[in-house]
Design a protein around this motif. Structure first.
Motif, PDB file in Angstrom:
ATOM      1  N   PHE A   1      54.075  44.673  30.766  1.00  0.00           N
ATOM      2  CA  PHE A   1      52.750  44.347  30.691  1.00  0.00           C
ATOM      3  C   PHE A   1      52.171  45.236  29.646  1.00  0.00           C
ATOM      4  O   PHE A   1      52.431  46.346  29.766  1.00  0.00           O
ATOM      5  N   ASP A   2      51.094  44.642  28.962  1.00  0.00           N
ATOM      6  CA  ASP A   2      50.392  45.448  27.941  1.00  0.00           C
ATOM      7  C   ASP A   2      48.924  45.362  28.240  1.00  0.00           C
ATOM      8  O   ASP A   2      48.173  45.636  27.286  1.00  0.00           O
ATOM      9  N   TYR A   3      48.429  45.281  29.287  1.00  0.00           N
ATOM     10  CA  TYR A   3      47.010  45.107  29.557  1.00  0.00           C
ATOM     11  C   TYR A   3      46.636  45.616  30.791  1.00  0.00           C
ATOM     12  O   TYR A   3      46.990  45.012  31.624  1.00  0.00           O
ATOM     13  N   PHE A   4      45.806  46.625  30.971  1.00  0.00           N
ATOM     14  CA  PHE A   4      45.529  47.310  32.294  1.00  0.00           C
ATOM     15  C   PHE A   4      44.059  47.011  32.513  1.00  0.00           C
ATOM     16  O   PHE A   4      43.290  47.791  32.164  1.00  0.00           O
ATOM     17  N   PRO A   5      43.801  45.974  33.458  1.00  0.00           N
ATOM     18  CA  PRO A   5      42.284  45.877  33.609  1.00  0.00           C
ATOM     19  C   PRO A   5      41.879  46.285  35.162  1.00  0.00           C
ATOM     20  O   PRO A   5      42.710  46.480  35.928  1.00  0.00           O
ATOM     21  N   TRP A   6      40.598  46.432  35.179  1.00  0.00           N
ATOM     22  CA  TRP A   6      40.050  46.793  36.538  1.00  0.00           C
ATOM     23  C   TRP A   6      38.703  45.710  36.805  1.00  0.00           C
ATOM     24  O   TRP A   6      38.280  45.450  35.751  1.00  0.00           O
ATOM     25  N   TYR A   7      38.977  45.259  38.033  1.00  0.00           N
ATOM     26  CA  TYR A   7      38.017  44.308  38.328  1.00  0.00           C
ATOM     27  C   TYR A   7      37.031  44.709  39.582  1.00  0.00           C
ATOM     28  O   TYR A   7      37.482  45.574  40.257  1.00  0.00           O
ATOM     29  N   GLN A   8      35.737  44.433  39.473  1.00  0.00           N
ATOM     30  CA  GLN A   8      34.752  44.816  40.426  1.00  0.00           C
ATOM     31  C   GLN A   8      34.239  43.373  41.299  1.00  0.00           C
ATOM     32  O   GLN A   8      34.309  42.292  40.714  1.00  0.00           O
ATOM     33  N   GLN A   9      34.308  43.602  42.623  1.00  0.00           N
ATOM     34  CA  GLN A   9      33.799  42.610  43.599  1.00  0.00           C
ATOM     35  C   GLN A   9      32.693  42.936  44.359  1.00  0.00           C
ATOM     36  O   GLN A   9      32.960  43.725  45.333  1.00  0.00           O
ATOM     37  N   PHE A  10      31.763  42.023  44.414  1.00  0.00           N
ATOM     38  CA  PHE A  10      30.655  42.304  45.428  1.00  0.00           C
ATOM     39  C   PHE A  10      30.875  41.230  46.495  1.00  0.00           C
ATOM     40  O   PHE A  10      31.375  40.194  46.105  1.00  0.00           O
ATOM     41  N   PRO A  11      30.182  41.564  47.711  1.00  0.00           N
ATOM     42  CA  PRO A  11      30.728  40.608  48.782  1.00  0.00           C
ATOM     43  C   PRO A  11      29.959  39.384  48.557  1.00  0.00           C
ATOM     44  O   PRO A  11      29.054  39.003  47.874  1.00  0.00           O
ATOM     45  N   GLY A  12      30.783  38.291  48.757  1.00  0.00           N
ATOM     46  CA  GLY A  12      30.472  36.887  48.504  1.00  0.00           C
ATOM     47  C   GLY A  12      30.600  36.296  47.002  1.00  0.00           C
ATOM     48  O   GLY A  12      30.312  35.104  46.743  1.00  0.00           O
ATOM     49  N   LYS A  13      30.994  37.233  46.205  1.00  0.00           N
ATOM     50  CA  LYS A  13      31.381  36.733  44.866  1.00  0.00           C
ATOM     51  C   LYS A  13      32.841  36.923  44.477  1.00  0.00           C
ATOM     52  O   LYS A  13      33.626  37.647  45.106  1.00  0.00           O
ATOM     53  N   GLY A  14      33.036  36.294  43.355  1.00  0.00           N
ATOM     54  CA  GLY A  14      34.556  36.345  42.706  1.00  0.00           C
ATOM     55  C   GLY A  14      34.497  37.512  42.132  1.00  0.00           C
ATOM     56  O   GLY A  14      33.760  38.136  41.701  1.00  0.00           O
ATOM     57  N   PRO A  15      35.799  38.168  41.835  1.00  0.00           N
ATOM     58  CA  PRO A  15      36.032  39.346  40.875  1.00  0.00           C
ATOM     59  C   PRO A  15      35.698  39.166  39.617  1.00  0.00           C
ATOM     60  O   PRO A  15      35.602  38.037  39.162  1.00  0.00           O
ATOM     61  N   ALA A  16      35.099  40.148  38.984  1.00  0.00           N
ATOM     62  CA  ALA A  16      34.822  40.119  37.628  1.00  0.00           C
ATOM     63  C   ALA A  16      35.494  41.469  36.686  1.00  0.00           C
ATOM     64  O   ALA A  16      35.294  42.379  37.554  1.00  0.00           O
ATOM     65  N   LEU A  17      35.871  40.982  35.590  1.00  0.00           N
ATOM     66  CA  LEU A  17      36.335  41.884  34.775  1.00  0.00           C
ATOM     67  C   LEU A  17      35.353  43.056  34.485  1.00  0.00           C
ATOM     68  O   LEU A  17      34.066  42.893  34.200  1.00  0.00           O
TER      69      LEU A  17
ATOM     70  N   ALA B   1      47.590  36.187  26.341  1.00  0.00           N
ATOM     71  CA  ALA B   1      47.694  37.649  26.479  1.00  0.00           C
ATOM     72  C   ALA B   1      46.754  38.294  27.240  1.00  0.00           C
ATOM     73  O   ALA B   1      46.948  39.265  27.716  1.00  0.00           O
ATOM     74  N   GLY B   2      45.886  37.642  27.846  1.00  0.00           N
ATOM     75  CA  GLY B   2      44.934  38.341  28.932  1.00  0.00           C
ATOM     76  C   GLY B   2      43.901  39.114  28.342  1.00  0.00           C
ATOM     77  O   GLY B   2      43.577  39.992  29.264  1.00  0.00           O
ATOM     78  N   VAL B   3      43.759  39.104  27.212  1.00  0.00           N
ATOM     79  CA  VAL B   3      43.002  40.041  26.520  1.00  0.00           C
ATOM     80  C   VAL B   3      41.656  40.194  26.895  1.00  0.00           C
ATOM     81  O   VAL B   3      40.546  40.984  26.721  1.00  0.00           O
ATOM     82  N   HIS B   4      40.826  38.918  27.292  1.00  0.00           N
ATOM     83  CA  HIS B   4      39.888  38.749  27.561  1.00  0.00           C
ATOM     84  C   HIS B   4      39.589  38.751  29.194  1.00  0.00           C
ATOM     85  O   HIS B   4      38.299  38.435  29.823  1.00  0.00           O
ATOM     86  N   GLY B   5      40.651  39.185  30.038  1.00  0.00           N
ATOM     87  CA  GLY B   5      40.646  39.248  31.500  1.00  0.00           C
ATOM     88  C   GLY B   5      40.725  37.941  32.000  1.00  0.00           C
ATOM     89  O   GLY B   5      40.997  36.982  31.567  1.00  0.00           O
ATOM     90  N   TYR B   6      40.853  37.876  33.209  1.00  0.00           N
ATOM     91  CA  TYR B   6      40.947  36.671  33.994  1.00  0.00           C
ATOM     92  C   TYR B   6      39.468  36.404  34.490  1.00  0.00           C
ATOM     93  O   TYR B   6      38.830  37.057  34.987  1.00  0.00           O
ATOM     94  N   THR B   7      39.393  34.992  34.259  1.00  0.00           N
ATOM     95  CA  THR B   7      37.929  34.219  34.931  1.00  0.00           C
ATOM     96  C   THR B   7      38.144  33.654  36.319  1.00  0.00           C
ATOM     97  O   THR B   7      39.133  32.629  36.412  1.00  0.00           O
ATOM     98  N   PHE B   8      37.453  33.940  37.133  1.00  0.00           N
ATOM     99  CA  PHE B   8      37.478  33.375  38.399  1.00  0.00           C
ATOM    100  C   PHE B   8      36.793  32.399  38.576  1.00  0.00           C
ATOM    101  O   PHE B   8      35.508  32.336  38.205  1.00  0.00           O
ATOM    102  N   GLY B   9      37.017  31.360  39.425  1.00  0.00           N
ATOM    103  CA  GLY B   9      35.959  30.434  40.200  1.00  0.00           C
ATOM    104  C   GLY B   9      35.057  30.899  41.231  1.00  0.00           C
ATOM    105  O   GLY B   9      35.470  32.251  41.492  1.00  0.00           O
TER     106      GLY B   9
END
Lengths: 107, 113
Positions: free
Chosen positions: A30-46, B97-105
Motif C-alpha cells: 500500500f502506498d497511500y495513507f489517508p485519514w478520514y473524518q466523520q461527523f454524526p449522520g454523515k459519511g466519512p470525508a477525506l 491509485a486512490g490518490v484522491h481518496g475514497y468518495t462515500f455515498g
C-alpha cells in the motif's frame, strides 16, 4: 483480516490540546495513507493523506507523520477545537478502514 | 458533480424479504466497496470490487451478495435480511491509485424488523 489497526478507541482533550491517533498497517504494497473524518449522520470525508516518500505532511491544524520502518502513521490535531470533535478513521489496502477513534474536544 | 449515489436513504423491511441497495458512481472509478457502520464498531467492510466482474469478501460478508456487471454500479443484495443486519450502510469508490481518496455515498439506514 483488518488491514489496518487503529488506536486508541476514544480520546478526550481540552481545547487547545493535541489528540494523537495511531494506525498500524500490514500490507507494505500500500502506498497511500489517508485519514478520514466523520461527523454524526454523515459519511466519512477525506481529511488528509500522505505518500510513503515523505515522513510528515501538514494541512492546517492536521498533521500526518509516517514511520515506514514501524509500519505506522499517525494523525495529530494541533490546537484542537470543539468543532474537531468527530470520529477519525485511517484507511488501508483494498479500501479497508480502521475501527475508528472518537475524539471529543472540551471547551 | 462527482459523486456516489446510494438509494434508498432509509429503508424499513421485514425479516426474509429480499432487498437491494443501489450504489452508482460517475467518476469512472475502478474500486468500489460496501461498509456497514454500527455503534462502537467503526466501518466494517462487507465486499469490495477492484473492477468489473472482480469482487472479493471484506470482513463481514455473511448474509450479503454483490455484483459488478458495470463499472459505475455496485449493488448490495440482502437475499434474506435478518434483524442483525439493521445498520447504517455506506458505499464508497476510489480510483485505482486512490490518490484522491475514497468518495462515500450519503448512507442507507436499514432497519429489519
Amino acid at each position: 483480516q483488518q488491514q489496518v489497526k487503529q488506536s486508541p478507541q476514544s480520546l478526550i482533550v481540552q481545547k487547545g490540546g493535541i489528540p494523537i491517533i495511531n494506525c498500524a498497517y500490514e500490507n507494505t504494497a500500500f502506498d497511500y495513507f489517508p485519514w478520514y473524518q466523520q461527523f454524526p449522520g454523515k459519511g466519512p470525508a477525506l481529511l488528509i493523506a500522505i505518500r510513503p516518500d515523505v515522513s510528515e505532511k501538514k494541512e492546517g491544524r492536521f498533521t500526518i507523520s509516517f514511520n515506514k520502518s514501524a509500519k505506522q502513521f499517525s494523525l495529530h490535531i494541533m490546537d484542537s477545537q470543539p468543532g474537531d470533535s468527530a470520529t477519525y478513521f485511517c484507511a488501508g489496502y483494498k479500501l479497508s478502514f480502521g475501527a475508528g477513534t472518537t475524539v471529543t474536544v472540551r471547551a | 458533480e462527482a459523486q456516489v449515489t446510494q438509494n434508498p436513504r432509509y429503508l424499513i423491511t421485514v425479516t426474509g424479504k429480499k432487498l437491494t441497495v443501489t450504489c452508482s458512481q460517475n467518476m469512472n472509478h475502478e474500486y468500489m466497496s460496501w461498509y456497514r457502520q454500527d455503534p462502537g464498531l467503526g466501518l466494517r467492510q462487507i465486499y469490495y470490487s477492484m473492477n468489473v466482474e472482480v469482487t472479493d469478501k471484506g470482513d463481514v460478508p455473511e448474509g450479503y451478495k454483490v455484483s459488478r456487471k458495470e463499472k459505475r454500479n455496485f449493488p448490495l443484495i440482502l437475499e434474506s435480511p435478518s434483524p442483525n443486519q439493521t445498520s447504517l450502510y455506506f458505499c464508497a469508490s476510489s480510483s485505482r491509485a486512490g490518490v484522491h481518496g475514497y468518495t462515500f455515498g450519503s448512507g442507507t439506514r436499514l432497519t429489519v424488523v
